[in-house]
Design an enzyme around this catalytic site. Structure first.
Site, short mmCIF file in Angstrom:
data_model
loop_
_atom_site.label_atom_id
_atom_site.label_comp_id
_atom_site.label_asym_id
_atom_site.label_seq_id
_atom_site.Cartn_x
_atom_site.Cartn_y
_atom_site.Cartn_z
N ALA A 162 1.03 -1.11 -0.06
CA ALA A 162 -0.04 -0.13 0.15
C ALA A 162 0.94 1.42 0.18
O ALA A 162 2.13 1.09 0.54
CB ALA A 162 -0.89 0.23 1.12
N GLY A 219 0.81 -4.85 0.88
CA GLY A 219 -0.60 -4.97 0.14
C GLY A 219 -0.25 -5.51 -1.12
O GLY A 219 -1.14 -6.32 -1.82
N GLU A 263 -0.62 -9.35 -0.57
CA GLU A 263 -2.06 -9.39 -0.45
C GLU A 263 -2.77 -9.39 -1.27
O GLU A 263 -3.87 -10.06 -1.73
CB GLU A 263 -2.42 -8.70 0.71
CG GLU A 263 -2.07 -8.73 2.13
CD GLU A 263 -1.98 -7.45 3.14
OE1 GLU A 263 -1.81 -6.30 2.78
OE2 GLU A 263 -2.39 -7.60 4.32
N GLU A 299 4.94 -5.03 7.08
CA GLU A 299 4.10 -3.76 7.66
C GLU A 299 4.59 -3.65 9.24
O GLU A 299 4.67 -2.38 9.88
CB GLU A 299 2.77 -4.26 7.80
CG GLU A 299 1.96 -3.93 6.48
CD GLU A 299 1.92 -5.33 5.76
OE1 GLU A 299 2.61 -6.38 6.16
OE2 GLU A 299 1.05 -5.54 4.79
N1 CAA Z 1 4.45 3.25 -0.62
C1 CAA Z 1 5.07 4.45 -1.28
N2 CAA Z 1 6.25 4.62 -2.20
C2 CAA Z 1 6.96 3.47 -2.09
C3 CAA Z 1 6.54 2.12 -1.62
C4 CAA Z 1 5.52 1.95 -0.87
N3 CAA Z 1 4.98 0.91 -0.32
N4 CAA Z 1 7.54 1.40 -1.80
C5 CAA Z 1 8.46 2.05 -2.53
N5 CAA Z 1 8.13 3.40 -2.57
C6 CAA Z 1 8.89 4.38 -3.35
C7 CAA Z 1 9.93 4.82 -2.62
O1 CAA Z 1 9.51 5.80 -1.74
C8 CAA Z 1 10.84 5.48 -3.72
O2 CAA Z 1 10.44 6.84 -4.12
P1 CAA Z 1 11.25 8.04 -4.21
O3 CAA Z 1 12.25 7.63 -5.23
O4 CAA Z 1 10.43 9.06 -4.43
O5 CAA Z 1 12.06 8.22 -2.76
C9 CAA Z 1 10.59 4.52 -4.85
O6 CAA Z 1 9.41 3.79 -4.53
C10 CAA Z 1 11.79 3.44 -4.89
O7 CAA Z 1 11.83 2.70 -3.99
P2 CAA Z 1 13.32 2.59 -3.07
O8 CAA Z 1 14.35 3.69 -3.42
O9 CAA Z 1 12.98 2.09 -1.48
O10 CAA Z 1 13.96 1.33 -3.80
P3 CAA Z 1 14.77 0.05 -3.14
O11 CAA Z 1 14.86 -0.65 -4.44
O12 CAA Z 1 16.11 0.67 -2.81
O13 CAA Z 1 14.09 -0.76 -2.28
C11 CAA Z 1 11.94 -2.01 -1.32
C12 CAA Z 1 12.79 -1.53 -2.77
C13 CAA Z 1 12.62 -2.75 -0.48
C14 CAA Z 1 10.87 -2.39 -1.93
C15 CAA Z 1 11.48 -0.69 -0.60
O14 CAA Z 1 10.94 0.46 -1.24
C16 CAA Z 1 10.66 -0.66 0.62
O15 CAA Z 1 10.99 -1.21 1.43
N6 CAA Z 1 9.46 -0.52 0.27
C17 CAA Z 1 8.37 -0.31 1.32
C18 CAA Z 1 7.91 -1.86 1.49
C19 CAA Z 1 6.46 -1.93 2.52
O16 CAA Z 1 6.94 -1.76 3.64
N7 CAA Z 1 5.37 -2.38 2.04
C20 CAA Z 1 4.13 -2.36 3.05
C21 CAA Z 1 3.68 -1.20 2.96
S1 CAA Z 1 2.24 -1.10 4.12
C22 CAA Z 1 1.05 -2.10 3.51
O17 CAA Z 1 1.03 -2.59 2.41
C23 CAA Z 1 -0.17 -2.01 4.36
C24 CAA Z 1 -1.39 -2.93 4.16
O18 CAA Z 1 -1.23 -4.32 4.31
C25 CAA Z 1 -2.27 -2.78 3.17
#
Ligand code: CAA
Length: 258
Positions: free
Chosen positions: A65, A109, A112, A132
């Site tokens: 998400a 998400g 999911e 998460e």
């Molecule tokens: N939401 C918003 N933006 C996101 C994102 C997310 N879930 N995941 C990645 N992005 C964005 C980053 O902020 C970044 O944007 P900027 O260039 O503007 O900074 C861009 O995508 C590229 O990401 P990274 O620079 O972080 O890329 P990376 O290759 O270094 O890392 C990754 C990749 C390990 C997937 C890392 O992006 C990450 O950990 N993302 C978040 C994963 C996460 O926590 N997901 C769970 C979300 S909560 C949820 O989903 C709730 C639910 O159950 C419904």
């Protein structure tokens, strides 16, 4: 509504929906989920479309998400707007088949959403996780329930409490993924699977989906009773007559979805 966050392609009865927010690794925001809901509605209404492939990019199916959209929201915000329930669950309620085709990250998400589909095909680059917990929250789009049913309590707890990722081979071993394909030929391999789903009787396909999904919701004896009722009902279809006659005549069945 125009599709800005998804790309839709239709070919040979297969509709491929590609999540398309490359700058955010396909993070799932409200606008994208509204477009996806609309795409599922249209797919269900269109008899010429017989199987949906839901996919992302090579780098990410979806990294979860949209954290930037969630960050400012309060309890009252998410409760009042019915966050997630309002538009995400439409994928799970679709009566026609949806295959998730996962390359790269399927996190939070994203994992999911893949689990809401009927089954998951993975590229050998796929990485699944429910991270998460690292954000001070829990899975919120069904992960704690669906992942546990897919892979069992121990591994689900491991994934949800540590927030670690599992690769495609571990996901296949654990039962999360049905098949893993090489990344070089991934979408071609997925298309072959989709075509083999699409050529069947849609009536039998939809009823079979209902049966398998019911197995998650009920006791064994009630589930078997439900299966038997639907199985008996299929003896009233033209497709049952055609399918069995074609077998006996040693020819390919031509189903009419009737
Ligand atoms: N939401 C918003 N933006 C996101 C994102 C997310 N879930 N995941 C990645 N992005 C964005 C980053 O902020 C970044 O944007 P900027 O260039 O503007 O900074 C861009 O995508 C590229 O990401 P990274 O620079 O972080 O890329 P990376 O290759 O270094 O890392 C990754 C990749 C390990 C997937 C890392 O992006 C990450 O950990 N993302 C978040 C994963 C996460 O926590 N997901 C769970 C979300 S909560 C949820 O989903 C709730 C639910 O159950 C419904």
């Amino acid at each position: 509504m125009s599709d800005k966050n998804i790309i839709i392609e239709k070919d040979e009865g297969i509709i491929t929906v590609s999540l398309n927010r490359p700058d955010a690794l396909n993070a799932l925001n409200d606008a994208l989920m509204d477009e996806l809901l609309q795409a599922v509605d249209n797919y269900e209404k269109d008899d010429s479309l017989r199987c949906m492939i839901l996919t992302g990019s090579e780098k990410a199916f979806a990294a979860g998400a949209d954290i930037k959209q969630m960050q400012p929201k309060s309890y009252m915000d998410v409760y009042k707007e019915d966050f997630i329930t309002r538009n995400w669950e439409r994928v799970a309620s679709c009566r026609k088949p949806i295959i998730a085709a996962v390359s790269g990250y399927a996190l939070g998400g994203g994992c999911e959403l893949a689990m809401m589909c009927d089954f998951i095909l993975a590229s050998d680059t796929a990485k699944f996780g429910q991270p998460e917990i690292n954000l001070g929250v829990s899975p919120g789009a069904g992960g704690s329930q669906r992942l546990t049913r897919f892979i069992g309590k121990s591994k689900s707890m491991d994934m949800c409490l540590t927030g670690r990722m599992m690769d495609a081979n571990e996901a296949e071993r654990s039962g999360l993924v049905s098949q893993v394909f090489p990344s070089e030929s991934f979408l071609d391999d997925v298309k072959k699977v989709a075509l083999s789903v699409a050529e069947k009787s849609m009536v039998a396909t939809m009823m079979t989906k209902e049966m398998v999904n019911r197995s998650y919701e009920t006791t064994l004896s009630e589930g078997i009773r439900f299966e038997r009722r639907l199985f008996h009902s299929m003896f009233a279809t033209e497709d049952k007559k055609e399918g069995m006659s074609a077998f006996i005549d040693k020819r390919k069945a031509e189903f009419k979805d009737k």
